[in-house]
Design a protein around this motif. Structure first.
Motif, short mmCIF file in Angstrom:
data_model
loop_
_atom_site.label_atom_id
_atom_site.label_comp_id
_atom_site.label_asym_id
_atom_site.label_seq_id
_atom_site.Cartn_x
_atom_site.Cartn_y
_atom_site.Cartn_z
N GLU A 23 0.81 -1.21 0.00
CA GLU A 23 0.00 0.00 0.00
C GLU A 23 0.85 1.27 0.00
O GLU A 23 0.32 2.36 -0.25
N LYS A 24 2.15 1.15 0.29
CA LYS A 24 3.02 2.31 0.27
C LYS A 24 3.46 2.68 -1.14
O LYS A 24 3.69 3.85 -1.44
N VAL A 25 3.58 1.67 -2.00
CA VAL A 25 4.12 1.93 -3.34
C VAL A 25 3.07 1.85 -4.44
O VAL A 25 3.20 2.48 -5.49
N ILE A 26 2.01 1.06 -4.23
CA ILE A 26 0.98 0.90 -5.25
C ILE A 26 -0.18 1.85 -4.97
O ILE A 26 -0.69 1.92 -3.86
N SER A 27 -0.62 2.56 -5.99
CA SER A 27 -1.73 3.50 -5.85
C SER A 27 -3.04 2.74 -5.69
O SER A 27 -3.36 1.85 -6.49
N MET A 28 -3.81 3.10 -4.66
CA MET A 28 -5.11 2.48 -4.46
C MET A 28 -6.10 2.90 -5.54
O MET A 28 -7.04 2.17 -5.84
N GLU A 29 -5.91 4.09 -6.12
CA GLU A 29 -6.76 4.49 -7.25
C GLU A 29 -6.57 3.52 -8.42
O GLU A 29 -7.55 3.14 -9.08
N TYR A 30 -5.32 3.13 -8.66
CA TYR A 30 -5.05 2.15 -9.71
C TYR A 30 -5.69 0.81 -9.38
O TYR A 30 -6.33 0.17 -10.23
N MET A 31 -5.53 0.35 -8.14
CA MET A 31 -6.03 -0.96 -7.74
C MET A 31 -7.55 -1.05 -7.76
O MET A 31 -8.11 -2.08 -8.14
N VAL A 32 -8.22 0.05 -7.38
CA VAL A 32 -9.68 0.02 -7.28
C VAL A 32 -10.34 0.43 -8.58
O VAL A 32 -11.10 -0.33 -9.18
N PHE A 55 -9.06 1.23 -11.68
CA PHE A 55 -8.57 0.65 -12.93
C PHE A 55 -8.57 -0.87 -12.89
O PHE A 55 -9.13 -1.54 -13.77
N ASN A 56 -7.94 -1.45 -11.86
CA ASN A 56 -7.80 -2.89 -11.80
C ASN A 56 -9.12 -3.58 -11.49
O ASN A 56 -9.55 -4.49 -12.20
N PHE A 57 -9.76 -3.16 -10.38
CA PHE A 57 -10.95 -3.86 -9.92
C PHE A 57 -12.20 -3.50 -10.72
O PHE A 57 -12.90 -4.38 -11.23
N PHE A 58 -12.48 -2.19 -10.83
CA PHE A 58 -13.72 -1.75 -11.47
C PHE A 58 -13.71 -1.94 -12.98
O PHE A 58 -14.79 -1.95 -13.60
N VAL A 59 -12.55 -2.06 -13.60
CA VAL A 59 -12.48 -2.20 -15.06
C VAL A 59 -12.15 -3.62 -15.48
O VAL A 59 -12.82 -4.20 -16.35
N TRP A 60 -11.12 -4.23 -14.86
CA TRP A 60 -10.59 -5.49 -15.36
C TRP A 60 -10.95 -6.73 -14.54
O TRP A 60 -10.61 -7.84 -14.94
N VAL A 61 -11.59 -6.55 -13.40
CA VAL A 61 -11.97 -7.71 -12.58
C VAL A 61 -13.48 -7.84 -12.44
O VAL A 61 -14.07 -8.86 -12.82
N LEU A 62 -14.12 -6.82 -11.93
CA LEU A 62 -15.55 -6.91 -11.63
C LEU A 62 -16.43 -7.07 -12.87
O LEU A 62 -17.27 -7.99 -12.90
N PRO A 63 -16.30 -6.24 -13.92
CA PRO A 63 -17.16 -6.42 -15.09
C PRO A 63 -16.99 -7.79 -15.76
O PRO A 63 -17.99 -8.45 -16.04
#
Length: 215
Positions: free
Chosen positions: A61-70, A72-80
């Protein structure tokens, strides 16, 4: 079946697989292209009056952006895709059940045998989808909590379990394939005997009758 063999050729399958790997690499390596917390770390480092290169604590969580994880990653490439696959499998099960319940004439072959086998394969793939959701959703939910509720406390044990599940998901698919689908099980045993036990087995006969998968 003829339609499937016409559409799903070896070349198209190879292109689809390569496309999935390339897309996965682009999505996974996006933080290395700049979408990370490096600027925030540098600003905090300078605000403290420190000089030189910032010292970064090696935590996710110190190096990875949570905006990217939530976003971009989750709302775009995982959940749909996950929701889409759930809808597709519901439709597949509905159609197979509908075919199994139909009254057919004796001259139309044995649809019970064909659709019964298709149903077992669909169940195996649906199980893999369920295990994927079970393995990845906890971590993504924790990421959402981190982003939308920064003051909320998350027990460390939950974080470790969520991370363990995501890593363990990679080992689940071969096990499910081996236990649920006969041809995968035979192939895995052949690879094991050929490369680890040095006991070559005769070539696999694809015309052998399919073993019934467990319900």
């Amino acid at each position: 079946m003829c339609w499937y063999k016409t559409v799903v050729t070896q070349r198209r399958a190879a292109v689809a697989i390569a496309g999935c790997w390339i897309l996965s690499l682009v999505v996974g390596l996006t933080p290395m292209f700049g979408w990370n917390n490096l600027s925030e770390v540098e600003q905090a480092w300078a605000a403290n009056g420190s000089v030189g290169e910032p010292v970064i604590k090696c935590e996710f969580e110190k190096v990875i952006s949570m905006e990217y994880m939530v976003y971009f990653n989750f709302f775009v490439w995982v959940l749909p895709p996950l929701l889409l696959m759930v809808l597709i499998y519901l439709e597949v099960f509905y159609l197979i059940r509908k075919q199994l319940n139909k009254k057919v004439s004796a001259s139309s072959g044995d649809p019970q045998k064909y659709y019964g086998k298709e149903l077992k394969i669909a169940k195996s793939l649906a199980l893999i989808l369920f295990l994927f959701a079970l393995s990845w959703l906890p971590l993504h939910i924790l990421n959402c909590i981190t982003l939308f509720c920064p003051t909320c406390q998350k027990p460390s044990i939950l974080i470790y379990i969520a991370i363990f599940l995501t890593h363990g998901n990679s080992a689940m698919n071969p096990i499910v394939y081996a236990f649920r689908i006969h041809k995968f099980r035979v192939t895995f045993l052949k690879i094991w005997n050929d490369h680890f036990r040095c006991q070559p087995k005769p070539p696999i006969d694809d015309d052998l009758p399919e073993e019934k998968a467990d319900d």
